[in-house]
Design a protein around this motif. Structure first.
Motif, PDB file in Angstrom:
ATOM      1  N   LYS A 331       0.842  -1.194   0.000  1.00 44.68           N
ATOM      2  CA  LYS A 331       0.000   0.000   0.000  1.00 44.68           C
ATOM      3  C   LYS A 331       0.882   1.251   0.000  1.00 44.68           C
ATOM      4  CE  LYS A 331      -3.676   2.433   0.350  1.00 44.68           C
ATOM      5  NZ  LYS A 331      -4.698   2.489  -0.664  1.00 44.68           N
ATOM      6  N   LEU A 332       1.909   1.222   0.868  1.00 42.76           N
ATOM      7  CA  LEU A 332       2.805   2.374   0.938  1.00 42.76           C
ATOM      8  C   LEU A 332       3.522   2.553  -0.411  1.00 42.76           C
ATOM      9  CD1 LEU A 332       3.912   4.644   2.663  1.00 42.76           C
ATOM     10  CD2 LEU A 332       5.648   3.092   3.548  1.00 42.76           C
ATOM     11  N   GLY A 333       3.878   1.448  -1.030  1.00 37.07           N
ATOM     12  CA  GLY A 333       4.515   1.505  -2.357  1.00 37.07           C
ATOM     13  C   GLY A 333       3.629   2.252  -3.352  1.00 37.07           C
ATOM     14  N   GLN A 334       2.316   1.980  -3.310  1.00 37.71           N
ATOM     15  CA  GLN A 334       1.377   2.663  -4.222  1.00 37.71           C
ATOM     16  C   GLN A 334       1.306   4.149  -3.910  1.00 37.71           C
ATOM     17  OE1 GLN A 334      -2.426   0.802  -3.640  1.00 37.71           O
ATOM     18  NE2 GLN A 334      -1.753  -1.126  -4.586  1.00 37.71           N
ATOM     19  N   LEU A 335       1.211   4.450  -2.596  1.00 40.10           N
ATOM     20  CA  LEU A 335       1.104   5.856  -2.183  1.00 40.10           C
ATOM     21  C   LEU A 335       2.354   6.632  -2.601  1.00 40.10           C
ATOM     22  CD1 LEU A 335      -0.369   5.281   1.411  1.00 40.10           C
ATOM     23  CD2 LEU A 335      -1.620   6.111  -0.596  1.00 40.10           C
ATOM     24  N   VAL A 336       3.520   5.982  -2.419  1.00 39.83           N
ATOM     25  CA  VAL A 336       4.787   6.635  -2.786  1.00 39.83           C
ATOM     26  C   VAL A 336       4.834   6.861  -4.298  1.00 39.83           C
ATOM     27  CG1 VAL A 336       7.289   6.287  -2.925  1.00 39.83           C
ATOM     28  CG2 VAL A 336       6.096   5.815  -0.778  1.00 39.83           C
ATOM     29  N   LEU A 337       4.376   5.876  -5.050  1.00 41.88           N
ATOM     30  CA  LEU A 337       4.382   6.018  -6.515  1.00 41.88           C
ATOM     31  C   LEU A 337       3.498   7.181  -6.942  1.00 41.88           C
ATOM     32  CD1 LEU A 337       5.093   5.026  -9.373  1.00 41.88           C
ATOM     33  CD2 LEU A 337       3.234   3.372  -9.201  1.00 41.88           C
ATOM     34  N   GLU A 338       2.309   7.263  -6.330  1.00 44.33           N
ATOM     35  CA  GLU A 338       1.401   8.363  -6.690  1.00 44.33           C
ATOM     36  C   GLU A 338       2.008   9.712  -6.343  1.00 44.33           C
ATOM     37  OE1 GLU A 338      -2.238   7.445  -4.589  1.00 44.33           O
ATOM     38  OE2 GLU A 338      -2.388   5.561  -5.737  1.00 44.33           O
ATOM     39  N   LYS A 339       2.585   9.800  -5.140  1.00 40.68           N
ATOM     40  CA  LYS A 339       3.070  11.099  -4.672  1.00 40.68           C
ATOM     41  C   LYS A 339       4.434  11.467  -5.254  1.00 40.68           C
ATOM     42  CE  LYS A 339       3.593  13.785  -0.455  1.00 40.68           C
ATOM     43  NZ  LYS A 339       3.496  13.771   1.004  1.00 40.68           N
ATOM     44  N   TYR A 340       5.352  10.490  -5.313  1.00 38.85           N
ATOM     45  CA  TYR A 340       6.728  10.832  -5.692  1.00 38.85           C
ATOM     46  C   TYR A 340       7.158  10.262  -7.047  1.00 38.85           C
ATOM     47  CZ  TYR A 340       7.068  12.077  -0.739  1.00 38.85           C
ATOM     48  OH  TYR A 340       6.867  12.627   0.510  1.00 38.85           O
ATOM     49  N   LYS A 341       6.259   9.516  -7.695  1.00 37.29           N
ATOM     50  CA  LYS A 341       6.526   8.962  -9.041  1.00 37.29           C
ATOM     51  C   LYS A 341       7.763   8.055  -9.072  1.00 37.29           C
ATOM     52  CE  LYS A 341       3.276  11.786 -10.461  1.00 37.29           C
ATOM     53  NZ  LYS A 341       2.191  11.436  -9.564  1.00 37.29           N
ATOM     54  N   TYR A 368      13.487   4.026  18.377  1.00 37.70           N
ATOM     55  CA  TYR A 368      13.826   3.890  16.953  1.00 37.70           C
ATOM     56  C   TYR A 368      15.268   3.419  16.794  1.00 37.70           C
ATOM     57  CZ  TYR A 368       9.426   6.168  15.972  1.00 37.70           C
ATOM     58  OH  TYR A 368       8.088   6.460  15.896  1.00 37.70           O
ATOM     59  N   SER A 369      15.654   3.149  15.554  1.00 37.65           N
ATOM     60  CA  SER A 369      17.010   2.653  15.313  1.00 37.65           C
ATOM     61  C   SER A 369      17.590   3.289  14.056  1.00 37.65           C
ATOM     62  CB  SER A 369      16.968   1.134  15.137  1.00 37.65           C
ATOM     63  OG  SER A 369      16.178   0.819  14.010  1.00 37.65           O
ATOM     64  N   ASN A 370      18.916   3.171  13.916  1.00 38.05           N
ATOM     65  CA  ASN A 370      19.589   3.688  12.722  1.00 38.05           C
ATOM     66  C   ASN A 370      19.566   2.602  11.638  1.00 38.05           C
ATOM     67  OD1 ASN A 370      20.071   5.919  14.235  1.00 38.05           O
ATOM     68  ND2 ASN A 370      22.300   5.653  14.373  1.00 38.05           N
ATOM     69  N   SER A 371      18.398   2.366  11.132  1.00 41.12           N
ATOM     70  CA  SER A 371      18.260   1.253  10.191  1.00 41.12           C
ATOM     71  C   SER A 371      17.314   1.610   9.067  1.00 41.12           C
ATOM     72  CB  SER A 371      17.735   0.026  10.922  1.00 41.12           C
ATOM     73  OG  SER A 371      16.395   0.255  11.321  1.00 41.12           O
ATOM     74  N   PHE A 372      17.358   0.823   8.001  1.00 37.16           N
ATOM     75  CA  PHE A 372      16.500   1.124   6.843  1.00 37.16           C
ATOM     76  C   PHE A 372      16.158  -0.134   6.063  1.00 37.16           C
ATOM     77  CE2 PHE A 372      20.915   1.336   5.531  1.00 37.16           C
ATOM     78  CZ  PHE A 372      20.937   0.689   4.305  1.00 37.16           C
ATOM     79  N   ASP A 373      15.082  -0.048   5.317  1.00 39.70           N
ATOM     80  CA  ASP A 373      14.708  -1.071   4.340  1.00 39.70           C
ATOM     81  C   ASP A 373      14.614  -0.380   2.992  1.00 39.70           C
ATOM     82  OD1 ASP A 373      14.606  -3.130   6.123  1.00 39.70           O
ATOM     83  OD2 ASP A 373      12.454  -3.505   5.949  1.00 39.70           O
ATOM     84  N   VAL A 374      14.795  -1.156   1.930  1.00 43.77           N
ATOM     85  CA  VAL A 374      14.702  -0.603   0.582  1.00 43.77           C
ATOM     86  C   VAL A 374      13.645  -1.405  -0.187  1.00 43.77           C
ATOM     87  CG1 VAL A 374      15.995  -0.129  -1.536  1.00 43.77           C
ATOM     88  CG2 VAL A 374      17.107   0.104   0.678  1.00 43.77           C
ATOM     89  N   PHE A 375      12.854  -0.688  -0.958  1.00 37.54           N
ATOM     90  CA  PHE A 375      11.723  -1.323  -1.639  1.00 37.54           C
ATOM     91  C   PHE A 375      11.763  -1.125  -3.157  1.00 37.54           C
ATOM     92  CE2 PHE A 375      10.556  -0.352   2.651  1.00 37.54           C
ATOM     93  CZ  PHE A 375       9.859  -1.477   3.074  1.00 37.54           C
ATOM     94  N   ILE A 376      11.355  -2.177  -3.855  1.00 37.33           N
ATOM     95  CA  ILE A 376      11.091  -2.062  -5.292  1.00 37.33           C
ATOM     96  C   ILE A 376       9.646  -2.494  -5.490  1.00 37.33           C
ATOM     97  CG2 ILE A 376      11.591  -2.982  -7.597  1.00 37.33           C
ATOM     98  CD1 ILE A 376      14.444  -3.403  -6.865  1.00 37.33           C
ATOM     99  N   ARG A 377       8.870  -1.674  -6.167  1.00 35.81           N
ATOM    100  CA  ARG A 377       7.445  -1.951  -6.421  1.00 35.81           C
ATOM    101  C   ARG A 377       6.727  -2.405  -5.152  1.00 35.81           C
ATOM    102  NH1 ARG A 377       7.406  -2.339 -12.397  1.00 35.81           N
ATOM    103  NH2 ARG A 377       9.328  -3.285 -13.096  1.00 35.81           N
ATOM    104  N   GLY A 378       7.016  -1.729  -4.049  1.00 34.72           N
ATOM    105  CA  GLY A 378       6.294  -1.998  -2.799  1.00 34.72           C
ATOM    106  C   GLY A 378       6.700  -3.265  -2.070  1.00 34.72           C
ATOM    107  N   GLU A 379       7.811  -3.886  -2.488  1.00 37.48           N
ATOM    108  CA  GLU A 379       8.279  -5.070  -1.751  1.00 37.48           C
ATOM    109  C   GLU A 379       9.736  -4.901  -1.344  1.00 37.48           C
ATOM    110  OE1 GLU A 379       7.075  -9.045  -2.668  1.00 37.48           O
ATOM    111  OE2 GLU A 379       5.777  -8.321  -4.269  1.00 37.48           O
ATOM    112  N   GLU A 380      10.051  -5.434  -0.171  1.00 37.62           N
ATOM    113  CA  GLU A 380      11.396  -5.265   0.389  1.00 37.62           C
ATOM    114  C   GLU A 380      12.439  -6.054  -0.395  1.00 37.62           C
ATOM    115  OE1 GLU A 380      11.850  -6.903   4.404  1.00 37.62           O
ATOM    116  OE2 GLU A 380      13.923  -7.229   3.786  1.00 37.62           O
ATOM    117  N   ILE A 381      13.538  -5.393  -0.725  1.00 34.63           N
ATOM    118  CA  ILE A 381      14.650  -6.118  -1.354  1.00 34.63           C
ATOM    119  C   ILE A 381      15.890  -6.108  -0.461  1.00 34.63           C
ATOM    120  CG2 ILE A 381      14.011  -5.778  -3.768  1.00 34.63           C
ATOM    121  CD1 ILE A 381      16.517  -3.602  -3.472  1.00 34.63           C
ATOM    122  N   MET A 382      15.896  -5.207   0.510  1.00 34.76           N
ATOM    123  CA  MET A 382      17.122  -5.020   1.288  1.00 34.76           C
ATOM    124  C   MET A 382      16.809  -4.521   2.677  1.00 34.76           C
ATOM    125  SD  MET A 382      19.875  -1.971   0.729  1.00 34.76           S
ATOM    126  CE  MET A 382      20.432  -2.460  -0.867  1.00 34.76           C
TER     127      MET A 382
END
Ligand code: 4AD
Length: 457
Positions: A331-341, A368-382
């Motif tokens: 869902k967040l992937g879709q929202l990000v695509l709409e807002k940030y292309k 919180y932590s100093n950490s991150f995830d990376v997404f392609i098409r709304g799914e985690e790759i990293m």
């Protein structure tokens, strides 16, 4: 004999010249006294016109009875077809001229072919699960299809591009042990085994050893290697063995340096794939249509809290200090695509509670932590993070996360001799390729997949 020419190299410039090619009999059709044989090699096809007047009746008879998927070798002259050919069949003919004497180089007589696999669903209709299992059970035949040939070439290119990026940056390639005394990521997804009478497990990641390499002053390291996860669930994106691409590096000032590296690496990979693998991308698209990935030259970075806010505004119920489930991520992937292309972005500053024990808490708010995830098409790759380099805090966090500290004592001790601030990330190669090509199942990008229900072929 004559040197073989790849079918993909039968280009305009060599029309009129004689070539020797080897491929599989893809299709065979007799029209009058001419036999049209489509030969396929590594996903590319060419039409070979075998004429009785040139090769004799016996040879026609012989070629006609060849079963599909047989491997044959022939010599002929490249020409243009009279009518344009369709599909991946090249706009070229090969007219076998010589006697075709070395034709019966049949190495294998494959009883089943790709289209037999296609038919094996119920009532001749492909039923998704059946089809996937049947394909995987017959993987050697399945990987001969043009789309699959292309997928593994794309996968290889992704790996090459990652290496091209690392070597000039003085990142050292390392190899860490896959047999370990204790688990590195925690949780239940661990393959346990007996190591000469001592309890052991298969590495869930190179995490502990890549950090120990940093403690050993290696400064920046990477590894490409197998990662083992005893996943119970059968999902479209979990394998029990996958290829992990891991990086670990010293941090000079701030953990965002790791994200900077990721932000440069991936747009480079996406661009290179388009440049280097256009034919392969076409082949995949033909079988599994998809739109090229939308990404920004400057990779978008959002905080986890911003992501939660976007989801809440869209009416989603999410726990601000919990993890995102697959649906929320999509869902967040879709929202990000709409807002940030963009379909490629990073989410950082995850809640500490949902990250592994070695993750560095955020200095201003330990929720919180100093950490991150990376997404392609709304799914985690990293996933990636800064790590704890203080041994006391590390041990405390391990205990809080119910890790048996005895099994990782050599890892914790490594920090007692002094360690610089550092961090890194881990990517799943199969996931990257799956999502780059918008495929619906990770098994499509694993040559011989291992999942909770499969240990063969
Ligand atoms: O998120 P994970 O578990 O993180 C680690 O292993 C950390 N040691 C990485 C780090 O340096 N912080 O796994 C990293 C990546 C995931 O983002 C995903 O792409 C892939 O590995 N992955 C899987 N791929 C296929 N099947 C599975 N069961 C996977 N589990 C993780």
């Amino acid at each position: 004999g004559k040197e073989l020419t790849d079918v993909s190299n039968l280009v305009e410039e060599i029309v009129g010249s004689e070539v020797s090619i080897r491929g599989r009999v893809h299709k065979n059709r007799l029209v009058g006294t001419k036999l049209f044989v489509i030969l396929r090699e590594s996903g590319f096809t060419v039409q070979c016109v075998v004429e009785e007047t040139r090769v004799g009746a016996n040879m026609i008879k012989f070629v006609k009875q060849l079963s599909r998927e047989s491997v044959v070798e022939l010599i002929g002259v490249v020409s243009h077809p009279k009518k344009p050919l369709t599909g991946t069949t090249q706009q070229k003919n090969v007219l076998p001229r010589r006697s075709l004497l070395n034709l019966p180089l049949v190495v294998e007589d494959a009883a089943r072919s790709e289209s037999d696999i296609e038919k094996s669903g119920k009532d001749g209709k492909p039923a998704a699960r059946v089809l996937q299992d049947t394909r995987l059970n017959n993987r050697v035949l399945d990987i001969r299809t043009p789309a699959n040939q292309a997928i593994f070439r794309i996968q290889c290119q992704v790996q090459i591009d990652i290496m091209i990026c690392h070597y000039p940056n003085r990142v050292l390639e390392i190899h860490t042990p896959k047999l370990m005394a204790g688990s590195s990521e925690g949780g239940s997804a661990v393959f346990r085994l007996d190591y000469k009478g001592q309890p052991a497990c298969l590495a869930q990641s190179p995490q502990l050893h890549k950090q120990m390499a940093i403690c050993g002053d290696m400064r920046r390291v990477f590894e490409v290697g197998p990662v083992f996860r005893a996943e119970d669930s059968f999902t479209h994106r979990h394998l029990c063995e996958f290829v992990g691409l891991d990086v670990e590096m010293e941090i000079r000032m701030h953990y965002s340096e790791i994200m900077d590296l990721v932000g440069e690496l991936f747009p480079f990979i996406f661009t290179k794939i388009e440049e280097r693998c256009p034919k392969e991308l076409e082949s995949v698209k033909k079988q599994y249509p998809f739109q090229s990935l939308k990404f920004l030259p400057q990779t978008l970075r959002l905080t986890f809290a911003e992501g939660i806010q976007m989801l809440k505004e869209a009416g989603e119920e999410v726990d601000p200090l919990g993890d995102l489930n697959t649906e929320s991520e999509r869902k967040l992937g879709q929202l990000v695509l709409e807002k940030y292309k963009t379909e490629f972005y990073m989410l950082h500053r995850y809640p500490l509670a949902v990250r592994p024990f070695y993750t560095m808490p955020y200095e201003n708010d330990s929720n919180y932590s100093n950490s991150f995830d990376v997404f392609i098409r709304g799914e985690e790759i990293m996933s990636g993070a800064q790590r704890i380099h203080d041994p006391e805090l590390l041990e405390k966090r391990a205990r809080e996360c119910c890790i048996d500290v005895k099994t990782i004592s050599t890892y914790i001790d490594a920090f007692r001799y002094g360690a610089p601030p550092h961090g890194g990330f881990g990517v799943g190669l199969e996931r990257v390729v799956m999502l780059l090509c918008a495929l619906n199942n990770i098994r499509k990008t694993s040559l011989f997949p291992r999942d909770s229900q499969r240990l063969t072929p």
